[in-house]
Structure formats: structure tokens, C-alpha cells
Write a protein that holds these residues in place. Structure first.
Motif, short mmCIF file in Angstrom:
data_model
loop_
_atom_site.label_atom_id
_atom_site.label_comp_id
_atom_site.label_asym_id
_atom_site.label_seq_id
_atom_site.Cartn_x
_atom_site.Cartn_y
_atom_site.Cartn_z
N LYS A 33 3.00 -0.64 76.13
CA LYS A 33 4.12 -1.33 75.18
C LYS A 33 4.15 -3.13 76.26
O LYS A 33 3.02 -3.39 75.61
N THR A 35 2.58 -3.87 79.17
CA THR A 35 1.84 -3.91 79.45
C THR A 35 0.63 -4.39 78.93
O THR A 35 -0.10 -5.80 79.29
N GLN A 53 10.78 4.61 80.04
CA GLN A 53 12.10 3.78 79.59
C GLN A 53 12.18 2.82 80.37
O GLN A 53 13.53 2.57 81.23
N THR A 55 11.64 -0.64 79.45
CA THR A 55 11.68 -1.78 78.64
C THR A 55 13.05 -0.89 78.42
O THR A 55 13.37 0.00 77.78
N ASP A 139 -9.74 3.01 80.08
CA ASP A 139 -10.58 3.17 81.02
C ASP A 139 -10.20 4.20 81.76
O ASP A 139 -10.85 5.06 82.67
N1 LIG Z 1 -4.98 3.52 83.24
C1 LIG Z 1 -4.04 2.40 82.44
N2 LIG Z 1 -2.59 2.59 82.64
C2 LIG Z 1 -1.85 1.44 81.92
C3 LIG Z 1 -2.82 0.63 81.12
N3 LIG Z 1 -2.11 0.66 80.54
C4 LIG Z 1 -0.20 0.85 81.23
N4 LIG Z 1 -0.81 1.14 81.60
C5 LIG Z 1 0.30 2.25 82.62
O1 LIG Z 1 1.22 2.45 82.57
C6 LIG Z 1 2.44 2.65 82.71
C7 LIG Z 1 3.31 2.27 82.10
O2 LIG Z 1 3.62 1.37 80.85
P1 LIG Z 1 4.32 0.27 80.31
O3 LIG Z 1 3.96 -1.29 80.16
O4 LIG Z 1 5.66 -0.28 81.78
O5 LIG Z 1 4.86 1.44 79.21
P2 LIG Z 1 5.56 1.67 77.89
O6 LIG Z 1 5.44 1.65 77.09
O7 LIG Z 1 5.72 -0.38 78.19
O8 LIG Z 1 7.00 2.05 78.60
P3 LIG Z 1 8.08 1.87 78.51
O9 LIG Z 1 8.97 0.45 78.90
O10 LIG Z 1 8.99 3.53 78.63
O11 LIG Z 1 8.52 1.86 76.57
C8 LIG Z 1 2.32 1.63 84.09
O12 LIG Z 1 1.84 2.56 85.49
C9 LIG Z 1 1.04 0.61 83.91
O13 LIG Z 1 0.88 -0.25 84.61
C10 LIG Z 1 -3.99 0.55 80.30
O14 LIG Z 1 -4.88 0.30 80.11
N5 LIG Z 1 -4.42 1.89 81.44
#
Ligand SMILES: Nc1nc2c(ncn2[C@@H]2O[C@H](COP(=O)(O)OP(=O)(O)OP(=O)(O)O)[C@@H](O)[C@H]2O)c(=O)[nH]1
Length: 310
Positions: A33, A35, A53, A55, A139
Motif C-alpha cells: 500500500k 509503495t 506493519q 505503516t 511483476d
Molecule cells: N515485487 C514487488 N514488491 C513490491 C511491490 N510493491 C511493494 N513491494 C514490496 O512489498 C513490501 C511491503 O511494501 P509496503 O509498501 O511497505 O507494504 P504495505 O502494504 O504498506 O505494508 P504495511 O505497512 O505492513 O501495511 C516491500 O518490501 C516492498 O518493496 C511490487 O509491485 N512488486
């Protein structure tokens, strides 16, 4: 669904056909989310780490487009609420964003629909606003073809207004997602000035950058016992002087964060300072201090002091 109104036109036409509204990005932890938010607004606002977790706050990020202003709300991952005050607070923040949003996007990972994704879906079920599904991390698949049975299964069992295949990391599929959002936002004038990126203060962003490095550089469960408080934030000529306290829950944790000869703390400080200098476009002096507050994450008063509750 996406239907046009057939009711009579208002006598006073809207001032313009600009759109503006709030879009909540929700999902279980670690689906991408933050990213996605950063990609959509073109700025590294929300912190990202490989650990779930990361965020802990509602992060508001603004994207201005020709057709209008999209205000994204990144939220903590919704998860099985544990007993801790912090866990309850994370779910509460996500729920509040859902209540405010004009459009809701559930983010999931390609090829995965876990119990926690189902739990998020159920939290959205009574929401009478457009619900979109973004299948992220495409990807990681060799081809879209591989995803077809998965998509058929998910869409067969769940009601979404539209499905998007995206890679937040690469930026794939985001134009289509943005168009899908814009057409579902209410007609309204922008809520924020065009040069605004977020409603968060620089101090807050500074604390988050330090926390990002704690998430990335500390092992296992230790990052979840830490939080960051900014004590000093002062401009001195061309330099910004920031003093930050890293709070931990026990003496033993303090020693690990500092590391042998202070090496670990130095690594955290250097990485955070470089991120801050690029974010704030200024030279930064960052002083880090580690202090203990026993079991802070279990205490409502401590959560308040550290900015987790209003
Ligand atoms: N391969 C790949 N990895 C991704 C992609 N988007 C995010 N990630 C990876 O997934 C992991 C979690 O990404 P975050 O953006 O922190 O995920 P989040 O959903 O905000 O996580 P929380 O803070 O736990 O809610 C990181 O290591 C990112 O680099 C994607 O499109 N492709």
C-alpha cells in the motif's frame, strides 16, 4: 456500479467539471500500500520496508491531475487484532480512513487471497461507495496469463466495481487505476493547494524516516518495540538540526539498538540522515538518543504521547 445519473440537471451548473475526493488504500500488512501511495503521488512520502506493519499512521498524500485532485489515504495493514493497544490502534486508523473515503481500493498480492485479505474484504462489505481491487506485485509473475485463473476465482467470490492489475514497484497499470479513480470521485473543487503533498508536518516525516531505518535495520520483533519522538527541530543557517529519541520497551533492547561500540545506531543515523536530506532538500544534522519506556506499546497514555492517537 459506474452509472451515469439520469436525474434532472441542476439549475446552477457546477463551477467546473473538476473532481476531488478521498481514496483509501486498504489491505492486509505488506501487500504494498505504501509503495503504491508513493508511486501514485510521485514522492517518497510513506515509509516502506519488507516487514509487515511498517505503516502505523494514516498518511495523506495528494496527486494533482488535469481532471482534478486525488487525496490518497495510506493506512496501516488491517490484521487480526491482538491484545496490544498498538494493534487495536492500527485497525482503528484503517477503519477511520474507510469511513472518510469516497473510493476504497483493496490492495492484494498477485496469486494470494489469504484469510487476512478476506477479513479486510468483510470490513468493506457494508461500505456504500465504489470498491476497487488492485492486484499488486504482478511483476512477480511471468505473464498475465498465469494470473487468469486467480482473477476468475477472486472475482467470482467477491463483489468489486473494477479490478486492476498493477505493479507498484515498477509503476505498471497505474494510469488505468488513476483514470478509474478519477471518474468515480465527486465533482468538487480541490481541497488542497497545488503545491501541497501532504497534511503531515516535516517533524512527523522526520520521525518516520528514522522509524523506516529501524524497521529495515533491526531484526525480527525488535522494530515493533520501537518508536521515534522528535525533541529538537531547528534551522541553523542552511542546516537543519534534528534531535530524535528512539524509545524502546526494555533495557536489553536499548543495548541492541546501540550495538557494539555504537555501530548499529550509527548505521541507522546515517541512513536516516541521507533520506532526510533528500526528502527535505537541505543539509541535516541528526542526533539520535535511545531511551527506555517499559512496555510503551501496551499503554494508551504512551501511544498518545508518541502521536498515535488524537
Ligand atoms: N515485487 C514487488 N514488491 C513490491 C511491490 N510493491 C511493494 N513491494 C514490496 O512489498 C513490501 C511491503 O511494501 P509496503 O509498501 O511497505 O507494504 P504495505 O502494504 O504498506 O505494508 P504495511 O505497512 O505492513 O501495511 C516491500 O518490501 C516492498 O518493496 C511490487 O509491485 N512488486
Amino acid at each position: 456500479m459506474d452509472t451515469e445519473e439520469s436525474t434532472p440537471q441542476p439549475i446552477e451548473p457546477a463551477k467546473s467539471d473538476q473532481r476531488c475526493g478521498l481514496v483509501a488504500l486498504v489491505g492486509r500488512p505488506n501487500v504494498g500500500k505504501s509503495t503504491l501511495l508513493n508511486r501514485l503521488i510521485g514522492y517518497r512520502l510513506s515509509i516502506v520496508s519488507p516487514k509487515p506493519q511498517t505503516t502505523r499512521h494514516r498518511i495523506l498524500g495528494i496527486a494533482n491531475r488535469g481532471q482534478g485532485q486525488i487525496i490518497y489515504l495510506d493506512t496501516p495493514g488491517i490484521h487480526q487484532a491482538g491484545k496490544s493497544a498498538m494493534n487495536r490502534q492500527l485497525n482503528r486508523v484503517a477503519q477511520q480512513a474507510l469511513d472518510e473515503a469516497d473510493v476504497v481500493i483493496q490492495v492484494i498480492e498477485a496469486m494470494q487471497w489469504r484469510d487476512e485479505d478476506q477479513q479486510v474484504y468483510q470490513a468493506l462489505e457494508n461500505i456504500q461507495r465504489p470498491r476497487l481491487l488492485a492486484i499488486n506485485k504482478t511483476d512477480t509473475q511471468k505473464s498475465k496469463q498465469e494470473l487468469l485463473p486467480f482473477i476468475a476465482k477472486v472475482t467470482g467470490a467477491h463483489a468489486f466495481d473494477e479490478i486492476y492489475l498493477i505493479s507498484a514497484r515498477r509503476g505498471d497499470g497505474l494510469d488505468r487505476l488513476e483514470q478509474g479513480i478519477l471518474k468515480r470521485l465527486p465533482q468538487a473543487e480541490p481541497m488542497f493547494a497545488e503545491d501541497e503533498i501532504t497534511d503531515r508536518s516535516e517533524r512527523f516525516l522526520a520521525a518516520e524516516r528514522v522509524r523506516e531505518q529501524l524497521m529495515r535495520l533491526l531484526n525480527q520483533e525488535l522494530p515493533y518495540s520501537t518508536t521515534v519522538e522528535i525533541e529538537q527541530y531547528q534551522r541553523e543557517g542552511k542546516m537543519l538540526r534534528i534531535g530524535a529519541v528512539i524509545w524502546v520497551e526494555r533495557e536489553g533492547q536499548k543495548a541492541i539498538v546501540i550495538g557494539a561500540g555504537g555501530e548499529q545506531l550509527k548505521r541507522i543515523g546515517t541512513a536516516a540522515r541521507l533520506q532526510l536530506e533528500s526528502l527535505l532538500e537541505t543539509k541535516v544534522f541528526l542526533g539520535l538518543f535511545v531511551r527506555v519506556r517499559e512496555n510503551w506499546s501496551q499503554q494508551d497514555a504512551a501511544l498518545k504521547q508518541f502521536g498515535y492517537t488524537d
